[in-house]
Design an enzyme around this catalytic site. Sequence first.
Site, PDB file in Angstrom:
ATOM      1  N   ALA A   5       0.394  -0.973  -0.144  1.00 31.42           N
ATOM      2  CA  ALA A   5       0.070   0.095  -0.173  1.00 31.42           C
ATOM      3  C   ALA A   5       0.962   0.911  -0.259  1.00 31.42           C
ATOM      4  O   ALA A   5       2.035   1.228   0.386  1.00 31.42           O
ATOM      5  CB  ALA A   5      -1.293  -0.063   1.824  1.00 31.42           C
ATOM      6  N   HIS A   6       0.000   2.503   0.390  1.00 36.05           N
ATOM      7  CA  HIS A   6       0.492   3.737  -0.014  1.00 36.05           C
ATOM      8  C   HIS A   6       1.133   3.983   0.930  1.00 36.05           C
ATOM      9  O   HIS A   6       1.208   3.246   2.154  1.00 36.05           O
ATOM     10  CB  HIS A   6      -0.601   5.193  -0.617  1.00 36.05           C
ATOM     11  CG  HIS A   6      -1.360   5.177   0.789  1.00 36.05           C
ATOM     12  ND1 HIS A   6      -2.070   5.684   0.194  1.00 36.05           N
ATOM     13  CD2 HIS A   6      -1.429   4.415   1.481  1.00 36.05           C
ATOM     14  CE1 HIS A   6      -2.730   6.052   1.405  1.00 36.05           C
ATOM     15  NE2 HIS A   6      -2.894   4.873   2.266  1.00 36.05           N
TER      16      HIS A   6
END
Length: 342
Positions: free
Chosen positions: A244-245
Amino acid sequence: MSPTPVALSELIAALGGDLLGGAEIRIAGIAPLDEAGAQSISFLANPRYQAQLATTAAACVIVAPALAEAAAARGAAIVTPDPYLYFARLTQWWAARTRPTPEAGVHPSAIVSPDARLGQGVSIGPLAVIEAGAVIGDHASIGAHSVVERGATVGEHTRLAPRVVLGHGCRIGARGIMHSGVVIGADGFGFAPSKNGYVKIEQLGNVTIGDDVEIGANTCIDRGALADTVIEDGVKLDNLIQIAHNVHIGRNTAMAGCAAVAGSTRIGANCTIGGAANIVGHLTLVDGVHISAATTITRSITEPGVYSGPHPFEENSSWQKNAATLRQLHTLRDRVRALEKK
């Protein structure tokens, strides 16, 4: 299989090791001990397969010094301190001799922006797209249908298999391997709730990937919300992984298939993450942490070690004891009830 068998003496000249007998023996392939034929080379790294040493038909076996005598008694042997590492280097040497390499040049069906910069010896496959401002390093290979978006960078000798997407502004270092279906730089999962629904938070960061990184098929690495998502040198990611980011993964960490890491988590160097493990967001795992398969990590880990268990996870030896106790829970319940009746 190699179209031209190679003498063991040539293999030793390339990779080293101590050859016991059979310098003139020619090898035509690499095979497991139980499947090897008279022109195959095999290796023995795991003691559980030691019994196969006496029965294998392999022309040569790669072994550790402790098994040198037993291996030489059955035929040619290469003795090396780490047979598994030698085997890995042998596969690389073999692939370099036998695997076709992409021809340098741009396929007529590819679309390459005049503002893109291509290094020497670059290969661009059919229907690939290289957008404006992209930089492709020397001897890099971009597979068919792959897309390198505007301002993205691919390092020298890095290979993008067919159908890889490298998002705008993202960077891959040198000697990387991106397998088919990899998506680097999709938007991170960022939304602000409102009374009318979710409002998208534009993801303004990029993805920065170091040198010697390999990413498996259909793995996704999201761009950061503001700062970059970072994958350091030497990281190895298996198939079907979600990063994920704003995640940061330290050098030489390896993750097995179907693992998932939520946003803004920082994973240290030299860690291993087992298959289908989950790590929730905004945590820190120090260097040298090893997560067993299917484990869910819900808090930061500040000490190196092996951790296991779904809910909750804990240090591995403690989890094993508790798991063993859990099997006896029904019996313990009956004993407690019997004692209560007395």
